[in-house]
Motif scaffolding. Structure first.
Motif, PDB file in Angstrom:
ATOM      1  N   GLU A  57       6.571   6.506   5.653  1.00 37.02           N
ATOM      2  CA  GLU A  57       6.319   7.524   6.671  1.00 37.02           C
ATOM      3  C   GLU A  57       5.449   8.625   6.091  1.00 37.02           C
ATOM      4  N   ASN A  58       4.514   9.092   6.912  1.00 35.20           N
ATOM      5  CA  ASN A  58       3.659  10.209   6.521  1.00 35.20           C
ATOM      6  C   ASN A  58       3.795  11.321   7.541  1.00 35.20           C
ATOM      7  N   SER A  59       3.811  12.559   7.074  1.00 35.01           N
ATOM      8  CA  SER A  59       4.045  13.686   7.974  1.00 35.01           C
ATOM      9  C   SER A  59       2.883  13.921   8.935  1.00 35.01           C
ATOM     10  N   VAL A  60       1.718  13.352   8.661  1.00 33.22           N
ATOM     11  CA  VAL A  60       0.560  13.502   9.532  1.00 33.22           C
ATOM     12  C   VAL A  60       0.374  12.291  10.437  1.00 33.22           C
ATOM     13  N   GLU A  61       0.433  11.113   9.865  1.00 30.49           N
ATOM     14  CA  GLU A  61       0.105   9.888  10.586  1.00 30.49           C
ATOM     15  C   GLU A  61       1.319   9.173  11.151  1.00 30.49           C
ATOM     16  N   GLU A  82      15.191   7.394  -1.231  1.00 33.68           N
ATOM     17  CA  GLU A  82      13.895   7.812  -0.706  1.00 33.68           C
ATOM     18  C   GLU A  82      13.311   8.899  -1.595  1.00 33.68           C
ATOM     19  N   VAL A  83      11.987   8.998  -1.568  1.00 32.48           N
ATOM     20  CA  VAL A  83      11.261   9.999  -2.350  1.00 32.48           C
ATOM     21  C   VAL A  83      10.271  10.678  -1.416  1.00 32.48           C
ATOM     22  N   LEU A  84      10.218  12.008  -1.460  1.00 34.14           N
ATOM     23  CA  LEU A  84       9.215  12.766  -0.722  1.00 34.14           C
ATOM     24  C   LEU A  84       8.188  13.298  -1.713  1.00 34.14           C
ATOM     25  N   LEU A  85       6.917  13.013  -1.446  1.00 38.51           N
ATOM     26  CA  LEU A  85       5.853  13.439  -2.356  1.00 38.51           C
ATOM     27  C   LEU A  85       4.825  14.261  -1.583  1.00 38.51           C
ATOM     28  N   PRO A  86       4.603  15.532  -1.982  1.00 41.43           N
ATOM     29  CA  PRO A  86       3.520  16.299  -1.360  1.00 41.43           C
ATOM     30  C   PRO A  86       2.186  15.591  -1.595  1.00 41.43           C
ATOM     31  N   ILE A  87       1.326  15.595  -0.570  1.00 39.90           N
ATOM     32  CA  ILE A  87       0.083  14.848  -0.653  1.00 39.90           C
ATOM     33  C   ILE A  87      -1.114  15.785  -0.490  1.00 39.90           C
ATOM     34  N   ALA A  88      -2.000  15.769  -1.469  1.00 43.15           N
ATOM     35  CA  ALA A  88      -3.313  16.411  -1.373  1.00 43.15           C
ATOM     36  C   ALA A  88      -4.310  15.464  -2.033  1.00 43.15           C
ATOM     37  N   PHE A  89      -5.474  15.339  -1.441  1.00 39.15           N
ATOM     38  CA  PHE A  89      -6.459  14.376  -1.919  1.00 39.15           C
ATOM     39  C   PHE A  89      -7.545  15.057  -2.737  1.00 39.15           C
ATOM     40  N   ALA A  90      -8.138  14.257  -3.603  1.00 41.35           N
ATOM     41  CA  ALA A  90      -9.355  14.654  -4.299  1.00 41.35           C
ATOM     42  C   ALA A  90     -10.448  13.659  -3.919  1.00 41.35           C
ATOM     43  N   LEU A  91     -11.679  14.150  -3.843  1.00 43.12           N
ATOM     44  CA  LEU A  91     -12.815  13.258  -3.634  1.00 43.12           C
ATOM     45  C   LEU A  91     -13.299  12.831  -5.010  1.00 43.12           C
ATOM     46  N   VAL A 110      -4.233   5.258   5.994  1.00 42.09           N
ATOM     47  CA  VAL A 110      -3.360   6.394   6.283  1.00 42.09           C
ATOM     48  C   VAL A 110      -3.975   7.700   5.779  1.00 42.09           C
ATOM     49  N   ALA A 111      -4.882   7.614   4.809  1.00 44.77           N
ATOM     50  CA  ALA A 111      -5.512   8.819   4.274  1.00 44.77           C
ATOM     51  C   ALA A 111      -6.524   9.410   5.242  1.00 44.77           C
ATOM     52  N   GLN A 112      -7.177   8.572   6.031  1.00 43.46           N
ATOM     53  CA  GLN A 112      -8.281   9.063   6.863  1.00 43.46           C
ATOM     54  C   GLN A 112      -7.877  10.184   7.813  1.00 43.46           C
ATOM     55  N   PRO A 113      -6.753  10.051   8.559  1.00 41.79           N
ATOM     56  CA  PRO A 113      -6.384  11.164   9.454  1.00 41.79           C
ATOM     57  C   PRO A 113      -6.056  12.451   8.718  1.00 41.79           C
ATOM     58  N   ALA A 131      -9.815   0.953   2.371  1.00 43.66           N
ATOM     59  CA  ALA A 131      -9.469   0.152   1.192  1.00 43.66           C
ATOM     60  C   ALA A 131      -7.989  -0.202   1.257  1.00 43.66           C
ATOM     61  N   ALA A 132      -7.575  -1.140   0.419  1.00 45.55           N
ATOM     62  CA  ALA A 132      -6.177  -1.584   0.412  1.00 45.55           C
ATOM     63  C   ALA A 132      -5.232  -0.462   0.002  1.00 45.55           C
ATOM     64  N   SER A 133      -5.710   0.455  -0.816  1.00 42.14           N
ATOM     65  CA  SER A 133      -4.935   1.618  -1.232  1.00 42.14           C
ATOM     66  C   SER A 133      -5.923   2.676  -1.679  1.00 42.14           C
ATOM     67  N   ASN A 134      -5.449   3.901  -1.885  1.00 45.17           N
ATOM     68  CA  ASN A 134      -6.339   4.952  -2.362  1.00 45.17           C
ATOM     69  C   ASN A 134      -6.844   4.643  -3.765  1.00 45.17           C
TER      70      ASN A 134
END
Length: 308
Positions: A57-61, A82-91, A110-113, A131-134
């Protein structure tokens, strides 16, 4: 079964790996990346791994449909943590790449939205391909197939890339929920801050059928934390429901919900009772406590014995 082996959605450098490494036991396990969620879970079903960590589950998507479908089908598995992980992306880009050089980008679907607004503002002409994963996206950038990948900043070193921009997220406090899944066994003891997950199939599609499911929870004061419908593959309009609720199977209110669901549903798949990652204790009304259920049972027994 390999009790020392955990699988996870790979390759190395995924958010799933980062979440898995937050578990204390990860330091003493062989951690094996797999190419997909089904592959990670099938290793558990085959006895090649003791458990698998996968995103659910993702809090956005919202729900991760691949995981929801895998847990609803095939040989039964159970959630143990269960594990909750804060998500922030880098380019992530190859060294020497400027932002103006980035024409193609990639990442997990799931990253795109979660980066859509940033992309529209900063790279409006960039073409996205999933991609199959980030981390797999990072590998593809390393190989020269894309100019940039949205992944965890920690993946840069693994793939020889540079974090061109960091802390990218359209929604503040975005987080992904992961679950540790193993073969069915006795659930862990209740902690007082627990969650119970099931998959439900309607006995028949008729007016009020979904309401019947909801009422099993409502009349016993059990809070539903998530409900999602997924197609069963049996035809258009045929769905099962993936549900999380507060509480543990040993709580009387939860056990009576499960018994009620078993009566009204065609099938109930119990996916486990496990500690909540946020450690929030459920708020239980006085008439829904275990003591209240016990008092009601004792009263009924006295009535049946003529002692009321």
């Amino acid at each position: 079964m390999s009790a020392s082996r955990y699988t996870y959605l790979g390759p190395e450098g995924t958010f799933t790996e980062a979440a898995l490494r937050t578990l204390p036991e990860a330091a003493t396990r062989e951690l094996t990346p797999m190419v997909s969620v089904p592959a990670a879970l099938d290793a558990v079903r085959a006895g090649e791994a003791a458990a698998a960590l996968v995103p659910i589950e993702n809090s956005v998507e919202g729900g991760v449909t691949t995981t929801l479908d895998e847990l609803a089908s095939g040989e039964q598995l159970m959630i143990y943590r269960e594990v909750l992980l804060p998500i922030a992306f880098a380019l992530l880009v190859r060294p020497g790449t400027a932002l103006s050089d980035v024409k193609t980008v990639t990442g997990h679907p799931v990253a795109q939205p979660q980066v859509r607004k940033w992309l529209a503002a900063q790279l409006p002409e960039a073409v996205w391909e999933s991609a199959a994963s980030n981390a797999d996206g990072a590998r593809l950038v390393q190989e020269g197939r894309y100019d940039g990948a949205f992944a965890g900043e920690f993946a840069a070193a693994t793939y020889g890339l540079t974090p061109l921009v960091t802390d990218i997220h359209d929604a503040q406090n975005a987080a992904t929920r992961f679950v540790l899944v193993g073969r069915p066994a006795r659930p862990a003891a209740p902690t007082g801050a627990d969650k119970t997950s099931v998959v439900l199939w309607l006995r028949a599609d008729h007016p009020g059928a979904l309401l019947e499911l909801l009422q099993e929870y409502a009349v016993r004061g059990v809070n539903m934390m998530r409900i999602e419908s997924r197609p069963t593959g049996e035809g258009i309009g045929r769905y099962c429901f993936s549900v999380d609720c507060e509480g543990h199977i040993t709580d009387r209110r939860v056990s009576e919900v499960l018994m009620g669901l078993k009566r009204v549903c065609r099938e109930v798949r119990f996916l486990g009772s496990y500690p909540r990652a946020d450690e929030v204790t459920a708020s239980v009304r006085p008439e829904m406590t275990d003591a209240a259920f016990t008092d009601a049972s004792d009263w009924l027994a006295r009535c049946m014995d003529g002692r009321s």
